[in-house]
Scaffold this active site. Structure first.
Site, PDB file in Angstrom:
ATOM      1  N   ALA A 124      17.398 -57.069   2.048  1.00 39.19           N
ATOM      2  CA  ALA A 124      18.038 -56.431   3.192  1.00 39.19           C
ATOM      3  C   ALA A 124      19.475 -56.901   3.315  1.00 39.19           C
ATOM      4  O   ALA A 124      19.841 -57.978   2.827  1.00 39.19           O
ATOM      5  CB  ALA A 124      17.270 -56.749   4.474  1.00 39.19           C
ATOM      6  N   ASP A 125      20.267 -56.093   3.986  1.00 39.48           N
ATOM      7  CA  ASP A 125      21.639 -56.478   4.309  1.00 39.48           C
ATOM      8  C   ASP A 125      22.000 -55.874   5.651  1.00 39.48           C
ATOM      9  O   ASP A 125      21.742 -54.694   5.892  1.00 39.48           O
ATOM     10  CB  ASP A 125      22.626 -56.003   3.238  1.00 39.48           C
ATOM     11  N   THR A 126      22.578 -56.684   6.521  1.00 41.56           N
ATOM     12  CA  THR A 126      22.972 -56.230   7.850  1.00 41.56           C
ATOM     13  C   THR A 126      24.485 -56.309   7.972  1.00 41.56           C
ATOM     14  O   THR A 126      25.088 -57.315   7.595  1.00 41.56           O
ATOM     15  CB  THR A 126      22.316 -57.105   8.944  1.00 41.56           C
TER      16      THR A 126
END
Length: 189
Positions: A72-74
């Site tokens: 994931a990447d935010t």
């Protein structure tokens, strides 16, 4: 109800993602690899979050032969400007001053991979900040750890309690993992 049949690897050092996965009742191991998080400049914020999540997934080609790998990447976007993790206290203060009294978007890109199969998605949450003083920003930067957080803040931290007026969308997305979308994706993956 999702019944876990395969082992899950979470490729993230984020303690917030670890906590959310545990709260979802998932059994997982954390695996880490350094991945270059650069991206093509022409991408929109949602595309950047997914691009980086998929780039992270590509680094785990061996592990995903017999595990579901979750990456994931935010990112935080203010007027389509991507605010990453602050480099230092001055940069954190600059970011938070920009967000004060305005609204911005938090995008999380997630990638599930198993063997050659990859399923990626993103979620977006609109976050509305009250105006915060220079003193409040300084207090947050000096007493909390904004340096490992996109946009220099954590919604679950002190600043989230005093500055976030409202959100439209997923709270867990702002923490770094849209759990309701992840649950649905795992159920059909």
């Amino acid at each position: 109800m999702y019944k876990q049949k395969l082992p899950i690897l979470l490729a993230s050092k984020s303690p917030r993602r670890h906590e959310l996965m545990k709260l979802m009742g998932l059994d997982f191991k954390v695996v880490l690899k350094d991945v270059d998080e650069s991206y093509p400049e022409q991408l929109l914020p949602a595309e950047v979050a997914v691009y980086i999540a998929e780039k992270k997934a590509a680094a785990f080609s061996q592990e995903r032969q017999d595990h579901i790998v979750i990456t994931a990447d935010t990112i935080v976007a203010y007027k389509n400007e991507i605010l990453g993790k602050p480099e230092d206290a001055t940069h954190a203060i600059e970011m938070l001053s920009k967000l004060s009294g305005t609204n911005h978007q938090v995008y999380t890109g997630v990638s599930l991979s198993l063997g050659e199969k990859v399923h990626s998605f993103f979620d977006v949450t609109e976050v509305f900040f009250n105006a915060i003083t220079t003193e409040e920003i300084g207090h947050y930067v000096n007493n909390y750890n904004p340096f490992d957080k996109a946009g220099a803040y954590g919604i679950q931290d002190w600043i989230g309690f005093i500055a976030v007026e409202k959100i439209i969308g997923s709270y867990t997305n702002v923490m770094g993992l849209p759990t309701e979308k992840l649950y649905k994706a795992l159920s059909t993956f």
